[in-house]
Design a protein around this motif. Structure first.
Motif, mmCIF file in Angstrom:
data_model
loop_
_atom_site.group_PDB
_atom_site.id
_atom_site.type_symbol
_atom_site.label_atom_id
_atom_site.label_comp_id
_atom_site.label_asym_id
_atom_site.label_seq_id
_atom_site.Cartn_x
_atom_site.Cartn_y
_atom_site.Cartn_z
ATOM 1 N N VAL A 1 3.550 -1.092 3.849
ATOM 2 C CA VAL A 1 3.015 0.244 3.573
ATOM 3 C C VAL A 1 4.219 1.117 3.249
ATOM 4 O O VAL A 1 5.208 1.111 3.987
ATOM 5 C CB VAL A 1 2.279 0.825 4.804
ATOM 6 N N ILE A 2 4.150 1.839 2.126
ATOM 7 C CA ILE A 2 5.273 2.718 1.764
ATOM 8 C C ILE A 2 4.785 4.167 1.690
ATOM 9 O O ILE A 2 3.810 4.474 1.001
ATOM 10 C CB ILE A 2 5.920 2.323 0.412
ATOM 11 N N CYS A 3 5.483 5.037 2.418
ATOM 12 C CA CYS A 3 5.200 6.476 2.392
ATOM 13 C C CYS A 3 6.415 7.195 1.825
ATOM 14 O O CYS A 3 7.519 6.651 1.806
ATOM 15 C CB CYS A 3 4.994 7.010 3.809
ATOM 16 N N GLY A 4 6.197 8.449 1.434
ATOM 17 C CA GLY A 4 7.335 9.308 1.121
ATOM 18 C C GLY A 4 7.953 9.769 2.434
ATOM 19 O O GLY A 4 7.341 9.645 3.496
ATOM 20 N N LYS A 5 9.151 10.325 2.344
ATOM 21 C CA LYS A 5 9.828 10.820 3.559
ATOM 22 C C LYS A 5 9.056 11.982 4.175
ATOM 23 O O LYS A 5 8.938 12.100 5.379
ATOM 24 C CB LYS A 5 11.237 11.282 3.176
ATOM 25 N N GLN A 6 8.525 12.849 3.325
ATOM 26 C CA GLN A 6 7.830 14.042 3.815
ATOM 27 C C GLN A 6 7.013 14.625 2.665
ATOM 28 O O GLN A 6 7.123 14.170 1.535
ATOM 29 C CB GLN A 6 8.835 15.084 4.300
ATOM 30 N N THR A 7 6.219 15.644 2.991
ATOM 31 C CA THR A 7 5.492 16.325 1.916
ATOM 32 C C THR A 7 6.166 17.659 1.631
ATOM 33 O O THR A 7 7.005 18.121 2.405
ATOM 34 C CB THR A 7 4.023 16.570 2.320
ATOM 35 N N ASN A 8 5.740 18.282 0.510
ATOM 36 C CA ASN A 8 6.330 19.592 0.200
ATOM 37 C C ASN A 8 5.417 20.725 0.662
ATOM 38 O O ASN A 8 5.642 21.860 0.342
ATOM 39 C CB ASN A 8 6.621 19.726 -1.299
ATOM 40 N N LEU B 1 5.657 5.331 -4.522
ATOM 41 C CA LEU B 1 4.840 4.534 -5.439
ATOM 42 C C LEU B 1 5.721 3.707 -6.383
ATOM 43 O O LEU B 1 5.455 2.523 -6.622
ATOM 44 C CB LEU B 1 3.926 5.483 -6.237
ATOM 45 N N GLU B 2 6.782 4.323 -6.892
ATOM 46 C CA GLU B 2 7.681 3.601 -7.806
ATOM 47 C C GLU B 2 8.265 2.372 -7.101
ATOM 48 O O GLU B 2 8.332 1.292 -7.684
ATOM 49 C CB GLU B 2 8.803 4.533 -8.286
ATOM 50 N N GLU B 3 8.647 2.516 -5.834
ATOM 51 C CA GLU B 3 9.235 1.384 -5.110
ATOM 52 C C GLU B 3 8.191 0.279 -4.942
ATOM 53 O O GLU B 3 8.503 -0.905 -5.020
ATOM 54 C CB GLU B 3 9.778 1.858 -3.758
ATOM 55 N N ALA B 4 6.944 0.696 -4.698
ATOM 56 C CA ALA B 4 5.866 -0.288 -4.563
ATOM 57 C C ALA B 4 5.693 -1.054 -5.878
ATOM 58 O O ALA B 4 5.550 -2.287 -5.885
ATOM 59 C CB ALA B 4 4.567 0.419 -4.184
ATOM 60 N N VAL B 5 5.736 -0.324 -6.999
ATOM 61 C CA VAL B 5 5.547 -0.973 -8.311
ATOM 62 C C VAL B 5 6.738 -1.893 -8.623
ATOM 63 O O VAL B 5 6.570 -3.001 -9.141
ATOM 64 C CB VAL B 5 5.324 0.093 -9.422
ATOM 65 N N VAL C 1 0.863 -1.185 0.000
ATOM 66 C CA VAL C 1 0.000 0.000 0.000
ATOM 67 C C VAL C 1 0.896 1.231 0.000
ATOM 68 O O VAL C 1 1.742 1.390 0.885
ATOM 69 C CB VAL C 1 -0.916 0.032 1.244
ATOM 70 N N ALA C 2 0.731 2.071 -1.022
ATOM 71 C CA ALA C 2 1.498 3.322 -1.054
ATOM 72 C C ALA C 2 0.588 4.473 -0.638
ATOM 73 O O ALA C 2 -0.560 4.562 -1.083
ATOM 74 C CB ALA C 2 2.043 3.558 -2.464
ATOM 75 N N CYS C 3 1.099 5.327 0.255
ATOM 76 C CA CYS C 3 0.338 6.504 0.704
ATOM 77 C C CYS C 3 0.741 7.685 -0.164
ATOM 78 O O CYS C 3 1.926 8.013 -0.252
ATOM 79 C CB CYS C 3 0.661 6.825 2.157
ATOM 80 N N VAL C 4 -0.240 8.298 -0.800
ATOM 81 C CA VAL C 4 0.070 9.424 -1.685
ATOM 82 C C VAL C 4 -0.790 10.622 -1.297
ATOM 83 O O VAL C 4 -1.946 10.475 -0.922
ATOM 84 C CB VAL C 4 -0.156 9.068 -3.179
ATOM 85 N N LYS C 5 -0.195 11.792 -1.391
ATOM 86 C CA LYS C 5 -0.913 13.005 -1.013
ATOM 87 C C LYS C 5 -0.852 14.012 -2.157
ATOM 88 O O LYS C 5 0.201 14.161 -2.789
ATOM 89 C CB LYS C 5 -0.265 13.604 0.245
ATOM 90 N N GLN C 6 -1.987 14.687 -2.381
ATOM 91 C CA GLN C 6 -2.000 15.758 -3.375
ATOM 92 C C GLN C 6 -1.532 17.034 -2.677
ATOM 93 O O GLN C 6 -2.077 17.407 -1.630
ATOM 94 C CB GLN C 6 -3.417 15.952 -3.900
#
Ligand SMILES: Cc1cc2nc3c(=O)[nH]c(=O)nc-3n(C[C@H](O)[C@H](O)[C@H](O)COP(=O)(O)OP(=O)(O)OC[C@H]3O[C@@H](n4cnc5c(N)ncnc54)[C@H](O)[C@@H]3O)c2cc1C
Length: 265
Positions: free
Chosen positions: A117-124, A42-46, A4-9
């Motif tokens: 579960v894979i998240c990014g390190k942080q958001t911008n 997401l790329e790592e999940a794929v 599961v990748a966590c993605v934020k807009q």
């Protein structure tokens, strides 16, 4: 393997403006896109799916327009998409956001067991780096933050290399677990034509706070334990001292004395 990748807009620019009075982010009017670090998550999940088989689900918590980031994720290789959208979530701080995401992941896990579960390190935009470790705390799943490399993922465990302040360390975790990744981990691919077509067709699962069984007393602006008191860019004060002396020993002795004088030794 189910990842599961966590993605934020988030706003496209990294020049996110802050309301000087309320300290809140001014998001309206700003063009949005996938948070840059989430492209790597997401790329790592794929990549894991391609290596080991299985599927990639993506989840976001956000307003109706955040659906775009889920469709974009499918264009980049995700298979299923989940959106947590409810006025009860509005104004959540990181504690509430990670709680909602953890409840969503718990529900996905109940339907099809989640391994990573894979998240990014942080958001911008908010940029706290809290969410990955907090999700792991809510779920009581092991966590590795600042992951720069997945060394191997077997049937029983994943071995990762994570950045530390003075180098890196290697951790091994059983499934299910949560990792957050840095940009060194991969090079995100471009969206394929097949992916773009799938993105148009994909059925996005939308869940409210009730759907995920969330305790509403933990959600939203009224129930957040944190308040923005003030928002500002910290001043960086750089001062330097040149230590002079004829020999290296003399300069070294002066430096040690200086450090002791300033309680650094
Ligand atoms: C006191 C306080 C009040 C706030 N009030 C508001 C407000 O009124 N309105 C508002 O819009 N924001 C508000 N925020 C910001 C909001 O809480 C954060 O945007 C959110 O909690 C995510 O934190 P972050 O962006 O720092 O994520 P980070 O911890 O920096 O993100 C790490 C990773 O977690 C994942 N992630 C983060 N957020 C999401 C998400 N929503 N869905 C899926 N994955 C995600 C991504 O993989 C991301 O790379 C507030 C924050 C605080 C601290």
């Amino acid at each position: 393997m189910h990842i599961v990748a966590c993605v934020k807009q988030t706003p496209k620019s990294d020049q996110v403006k802050v309301d000087p009075v309320t300290g809140c982010l001014l998001r309206s009017g700003a063009a949005s896109a996938m948070n840059p670090f989430d492209e790597y998550a997401l790329e790592e999940a794929v990549i894991l799916k391609e290596q080991l088989g299985g599927k990639v689900s993506v989840i976001t918590m956000g307003p109706p327009q955040a659906e775009a980031v889920l469709r974009d994720s499918v264009a980049r290789g995700a298979d299923e998409a989940f959106q947590l959208g409810d006025m009860a979530f509005a104004g959540s701080d990181t504690w509430s956001t990670s709680y909602a995401l953890a409840k969503g992941i718990e529900k996905i896990d109940a339907e099809q067991k989640v391994d990573i579960v894979i998240c990014g390190k942080q958001t911008n935009d908010s940029d706290t780096g809290h969410i990955g470790p907090q999700i792991s705390a809510w779920l009581k799943w092991p966590n590795a933050a600042f992951v720069k490399r997945i060394i191997c993922a077997t049937e029983n465990f994943v071995r990762v290399e994570r950045l530390t302040e003075d180098g890196s360390e290697i951790l091994e975790m059983p499934y299910p677990c949560v990792i957050s990744v840095v940009k060194d981990i991969n090079q995100p691919r471009v969206r394929s034509v097949k992916g773009r077509l799938a993105a148009k067709r994909v059925q996005i699962t939308k869940w409210t706070a009730d759907d995920i069984g969330a305790d509403k007393s933990k959600l939203g602006v009224k129930n957040c334990p944190t308040n923005v008191v003030k928002s500002f860019v910290p001043k960086r004060e750089v001062c330097s001292v040149t230590v002079s002396g004829v020999t290296a020993q003399e300069r070294g002795a002066k430096l040690v004395a200086l450090l002791k004088e300033n309680n650094c030794l």
